[in-house]
Every structure is written in structure tokens, then in C-alpha cells.
Scaffold this motif. Structure first.
Motif, PDB file in Angstrom:
ATOM      1  N   PRO A   1      32.351  44.165  80.802  1.00  0.00           N
ATOM      2  CA  PRO A   1      32.391  45.576  80.372  1.00  0.00           C
ATOM      3  C   PRO A   1      31.287  46.425  80.990  1.00  0.00           C
ATOM      4  O   PRO A   1      31.517  47.585  81.333  1.00  0.00           O
ATOM      5  CB  PRO A   1      32.236  45.508  78.851  1.00  0.00           C
ATOM      6  CG  PRO A   1      32.499  44.121  78.475  1.00  0.00           C
ATOM      7  CD  PRO A   1      32.208  43.273  79.659  1.00  0.00           C
ATOM      8  N   ALA A   2      30.109  45.849  81.149  1.00  0.00           N
ATOM      9  CA  ALA A   2      29.025  46.608  81.773  1.00  0.00           C
ATOM     10  C   ALA A   2      29.346  46.918  83.239  1.00  0.00           C
ATOM     11  O   ALA A   2      29.060  48.012  83.723  1.00  0.00           O
ATOM     12  CB  ALA A   2      27.715  45.824  81.668  1.00  0.00           C
ATOM     13  N   LEU A   3      29.971  45.986  83.912  1.00  0.00           N
ATOM     14  CA  LEU A   3      30.344  46.201  85.309  1.00  0.00           C
ATOM     15  C   LEU A   3      31.459  47.249  85.427  1.00  0.00           C
ATOM     16  O   LEU A   3      31.442  48.076  86.337  1.00  0.00           O
ATOM     17  CB  LEU A   3      30.772  44.878  85.934  1.00  0.00           C
ATOM     18  CG  LEU A   3      30.855  44.797  87.439  1.00  0.00           C
ATOM     19  CD1 LEU A   3      29.530  45.181  88.080  1.00  0.00           C
ATOM     20  CD2 LEU A   3      31.228  43.391  87.863  1.00  0.00           C
ATOM     21  N   VAL A   4      32.401  47.217  84.497  1.00  0.00           N
ATOM     22  CA  VAL A   4      33.462  48.239  84.493  1.00  0.00           C
ATOM     23  C   VAL A   4      32.862  49.619  84.256  1.00  0.00           C
ATOM     24  O   VAL A   4      33.224  50.599  84.910  1.00  0.00           O
ATOM     25  CB  VAL A   4      34.538  47.905  83.434  1.00  0.00           C
ATOM     26  CG1 VAL A   4      35.471  49.076  83.204  1.00  0.00           C
ATOM     27  CG2 VAL A   4      35.329  46.679  83.850  1.00  0.00           C
ATOM     28  N   TRP A   5      31.918  49.715  83.311  1.00  0.00           N
ATOM     29  CA  TRP A   5      31.271  50.987  83.034  1.00  0.00           C
ATOM     30  C   TRP A   5      30.512  51.481  84.260  1.00  0.00           C
ATOM     31  O   TRP A   5      30.592  52.659  84.627  1.00  0.00           O
ATOM     32  CB  TRP A   5      30.328  50.847  81.843  1.00  0.00           C
ATOM     33  CG  TRP A   5      29.598  52.107  81.545  1.00  0.00           C
ATOM     34  CD1 TRP A   5      30.046  53.186  80.832  1.00  0.00           C
ATOM     35  CD2 TRP A   5      28.284  52.452  81.988  1.00  0.00           C
ATOM     36  NE1 TRP A   5      29.091  54.161  80.803  1.00  0.00           N
ATOM     37  CE2 TRP A   5      27.998  53.741  81.502  1.00  0.00           C
ATOM     38  CE3 TRP A   5      27.333  51.790  82.742  1.00  0.00           C
ATOM     39  CZ2 TRP A   5      26.798  54.375  81.748  1.00  0.00           C
ATOM     40  CZ3 TRP A   5      26.121  52.428  82.994  1.00  0.00           C
ATOM     41  CH2 TRP A   5      25.871  53.704  82.491  1.00  0.00           C
ATOM     42  N   ALA A   6      29.766  50.608  84.899  1.00  0.00           N
ATOM     43  CA  ALA A   6      29.007  50.995  86.089  1.00  0.00           C
ATOM     44  C   ALA A   6      29.942  51.416  87.225  1.00  0.00           C
ATOM     45  O   ALA A   6      29.669  52.386  87.934  1.00  0.00           O
ATOM     46  CB  ALA A   6      28.113  49.845  86.536  1.00  0.00           C
TER      47      ALA A   6
ATOM     48  N   GLY B   1      26.474  51.595  71.323  1.00  0.00           N
ATOM     49  CA  GLY B   1      25.311  52.148  72.003  1.00  0.00           C
ATOM     50  C   GLY B   1      25.569  53.532  72.561  1.00  0.00           C
ATOM     51  O   GLY B   1      24.727  54.427  72.461  1.00  0.00           O
ATOM     52  N   TYR B   2      26.750  53.747  73.128  1.00  0.00           N
ATOM     53  CA  TYR B   2      27.097  55.059  73.670  1.00  0.00           C
ATOM     54  C   TYR B   2      27.175  56.095  72.559  1.00  0.00           C
ATOM     55  O   TYR B   2      26.705  57.223  72.727  1.00  0.00           O
ATOM     56  CB  TYR B   2      28.429  54.984  74.426  1.00  0.00           C
ATOM     57  CG  TYR B   2      28.880  56.320  74.943  1.00  0.00           C
ATOM     58  CD1 TYR B   2      28.268  56.876  76.060  1.00  0.00           C
ATOM     59  CD2 TYR B   2      29.889  57.033  74.313  1.00  0.00           C
ATOM     60  CE1 TYR B   2      28.662  58.106  76.538  1.00  0.00           C
ATOM     61  CE2 TYR B   2      30.286  58.264  74.786  1.00  0.00           C
ATOM     62  CZ  TYR B   2      29.678  58.801  75.899  1.00  0.00           C
ATOM     63  OH  TYR B   2      30.062  60.020  76.363  1.00  0.00           O
ATOM     64  N   ILE B   3      27.749  55.721  71.417  1.00  0.00           N
ATOM     65  CA  ILE B   3      27.853  56.656  70.292  1.00  0.00           C
ATOM     66  C   ILE B   3      26.458  57.028  69.788  1.00  0.00           C
ATOM     67  O   ILE B   3      26.184  58.199  69.515  1.00  0.00           O
ATOM     68  CB  ILE B   3      28.725  56.050  69.173  1.00  0.00           C
ATOM     69  CG1 ILE B   3      30.184  56.005  69.631  1.00  0.00           C
ATOM     70  CG2 ILE B   3      28.595  56.837  67.884  1.00  0.00           C
ATOM     71  CD1 ILE B   3      31.099  55.242  68.701  1.00  0.00           C
ATOM     72  N   ARG B   4      25.577  56.062  69.677  1.00  0.00           N
ATOM     73  CA  ARG B   4      24.217  56.353  69.207  1.00  0.00           C
ATOM     74  C   ARG B   4      23.468  57.254  70.176  1.00  0.00           C
ATOM     75  O   ARG B   4      22.769  58.178  69.770  1.00  0.00           O
ATOM     76  CB  ARG B   4      23.446  55.054  68.991  1.00  0.00           C
ATOM     77  CG  ARG B   4      23.897  54.322  67.764  1.00  0.00           C
ATOM     78  CD  ARG B   4      23.018  53.132  67.503  1.00  0.00           C
ATOM     79  NE  ARG B   4      23.466  52.447  66.284  1.00  0.00           N
ATOM     80  CZ  ARG B   4      22.967  51.333  65.842  1.00  0.00           C
ATOM     81  NH1 ARG B   4      21.998  50.727  66.533  1.00  0.00           N
ATOM     82  NH2 ARG B   4      23.412  50.797  64.745  1.00  0.00           N
ATOM     83  N   VAL B   5      23.598  56.987  71.453  1.00  0.00           N
ATOM     84  CA  VAL B   5      22.900  57.818  72.447  1.00  0.00           C
ATOM     85  C   VAL B   5      23.476  59.228  72.454  1.00  0.00           C
ATOM     86  O   VAL B   5      22.722  60.211  72.537  1.00  0.00           O
ATOM     87  CB  VAL B   5      22.997  57.164  73.849  1.00  0.00           C
ATOM     88  CG1 VAL B   5      22.586  58.120  74.940  1.00  0.00           C
ATOM     89  CG2 VAL B   5      22.153  55.911  73.883  1.00  0.00           C
ATOM     90  N   SER B   6      24.791  59.369  72.363  1.00  0.00           N
ATOM     91  CA  SER B   6      25.387  60.697  72.391  1.00  0.00           C
ATOM     92  C   SER B   6      25.045  61.489  71.123  1.00  0.00           C
ATOM     93  O   SER B   6      24.902  62.712  71.171  1.00  0.00           O
ATOM     94  CB  SER B   6      26.890  60.615  72.585  1.00  0.00           C
ATOM     95  OG  SER B   6      27.491  59.953  71.499  1.00  0.00           O
ATOM     96  N   ARG B   7      24.896  60.826  69.977  1.00  0.00           N
ATOM     97  CA  ARG B   7      24.496  61.530  68.760  1.00  0.00           C
ATOM     98  C   ARG B   7      23.056  62.021  68.859  1.00  0.00           C
ATOM     99  O   ARG B   7      22.734  63.107  68.402  1.00  0.00           O
ATOM    100  CB  ARG B   7      24.642  60.609  67.544  1.00  0.00           C
ATOM    101  CG  ARG B   7      26.063  60.478  67.085  1.00  0.00           C
ATOM    102  CD  ARG B   7      26.121  59.673  65.817  1.00  0.00           C
ATOM    103  NE  ARG B   7      27.498  59.445  65.408  1.00  0.00           N
ATOM    104  CZ  ARG B   7      27.863  58.617  64.467  1.00  0.00           C
ATOM    105  NH1 ARG B   7      26.951  57.903  63.829  1.00  0.00           N
ATOM    106  NH2 ARG B   7      29.124  58.482  64.145  1.00  0.00           N
TER     107      ARG B   7
END
Length: 168
Positions: free
Chosen positions: A73-78, A158-164
Motif C-alpha cells: 500500500p505504501a508503494l501504491v500511494w507513492a 494516518g491520512y485522516i489524522r494529518v488532514s484533520r
């Protein structure tokens, strides 16, 4: 007496953009080549990598599958981030650095997926024999899938926390 309305102006003809069509054809060929590479990669070196993981990796093939599942998943995101950043803003061309990163991440994704394909059970059609890893460790595909789901959930949280935090 009302004035007659003016006829609408005809739309301006667009300039032919051959570069976009060529880039689209290139992407199509790269995707097709990636699919072929996945099949050939699993056939040529998949067994070798899984045997190496069974002997040398701490925890064996199941721990190796967990690492691959967590990296996926990290590679797909990158790859998605680099791929979307390839087109610059208005008036800017494609960034060579982002393009190179997207290509390298795409190659890594194809190689990782070729290892994953090697863990799947054989299809019921024909007389295909199972791969070495499926024959010796039949549940390794489930281990990798569970790690992929857990890593994806962690990335989303993690994405939700950072975006909030960024919104407040």
C-alpha cells in the motif's frame, strides 16, 4: 422594436496535440509490458525468491509475505503521488524527477506483484501444478493479504489524522 440577437461565434479550432496521444500510447504499452513482466517474472524467478525467503529471511516465507503486504500500500500511494505530480502546473512541463520516481515505483510494483501472483493457488483449469511456495506454504497468500489490509487501514487512518490537523 427588439434588436436582433447576434449569431453565436463559432468555437475556435483546437490545435492538434500529437504529444498527448503519443504519451497515451506509451502508457498503454508500459501497462501491457508490466502485465507480461508479472507473468514472466513469477515463472522465471518467483520460486527462487520464495525459496531464498524460506531459508534466509527471519521468520521464513510468512514474515516475508507480511513485509511485502505492508510495503504494497505504501508503494501504491507513492506511485500515485508521483504519477499525479508528473503533470506540472499551468505552463510547466512534466517534471523529470517525478517521472523517474513514478517509473521506478511502477517497476517495483510490477516486481512485487509478480511475487504475489506466485503465491496464488493454481486455477482449476488444465493441469497446472502449484508453485513451490503454494505447495509448501498454502496460506502465505492469506498472510500477505492480511498484512496489506492492515497497512492500508493504517495509511488511511494516518491520512485522516494529518488532514484533520491541517484543516484546523
Amino acid at each position: 422594436m427588439p434588436r436582433p440577437s447576434k449569431p453565436p461565434k463559432p468555437p475556435k479550432p483546437r490545435k492538434a496535440r500529437g504529444g498527448n496521444a503519443l504519451f497515451g500510447c506509451l502508457i498503454f504499452l508500459v501497462i501491457g509490458g508490466g502485465i507480461v513482466l508479472m507473468a514472466v517474472g513469477a515463472f522465471l524467478w518467483g520460486e527462487t525468491v520464495w525459496r531464498w525467503a524460506d531459508d534466509a529471511w527471519p521468520g521464513g516465507v510468512h514474515a516475508f509475505a507480511v513485509v511485502l503486504g505492508a510495503v504494497f500500500p505504501a508503494l501504491v500511494w507513492a506511485f500515485a503521488f508521483s504519477g499525479f505530480r508528473v503533470n506540472g502546473g499551468a505552463g510547466k512541463g512534466r517534471s523529470p524527477l517525478h517521472l523517474a520516481a513514478a517509473v521506478l515505483e511502477g517497476i517495483a510494483l510490477v516486481l512485487l506483484l509478480s511475487l504475489v501472483v506466485d503465491t496464488w493457488p493454481p486455477s482449476g483449469r488444465g493441469s497446472s501444478s502449484p508453485s513451490w511456495v503454494f505447495d509448501h506454504h498454502p496460506w502465505v497468500c492469506g498472510t500477505g493479504l492480511a498484512a496489506t489490509v492492515a497497512a492500508t487501514a493504517a495509511l488511511v487512518v494516518g491520512y485522516i489524522r494529518v488532514s484533520r490537523r491541517a484543516a484546523s
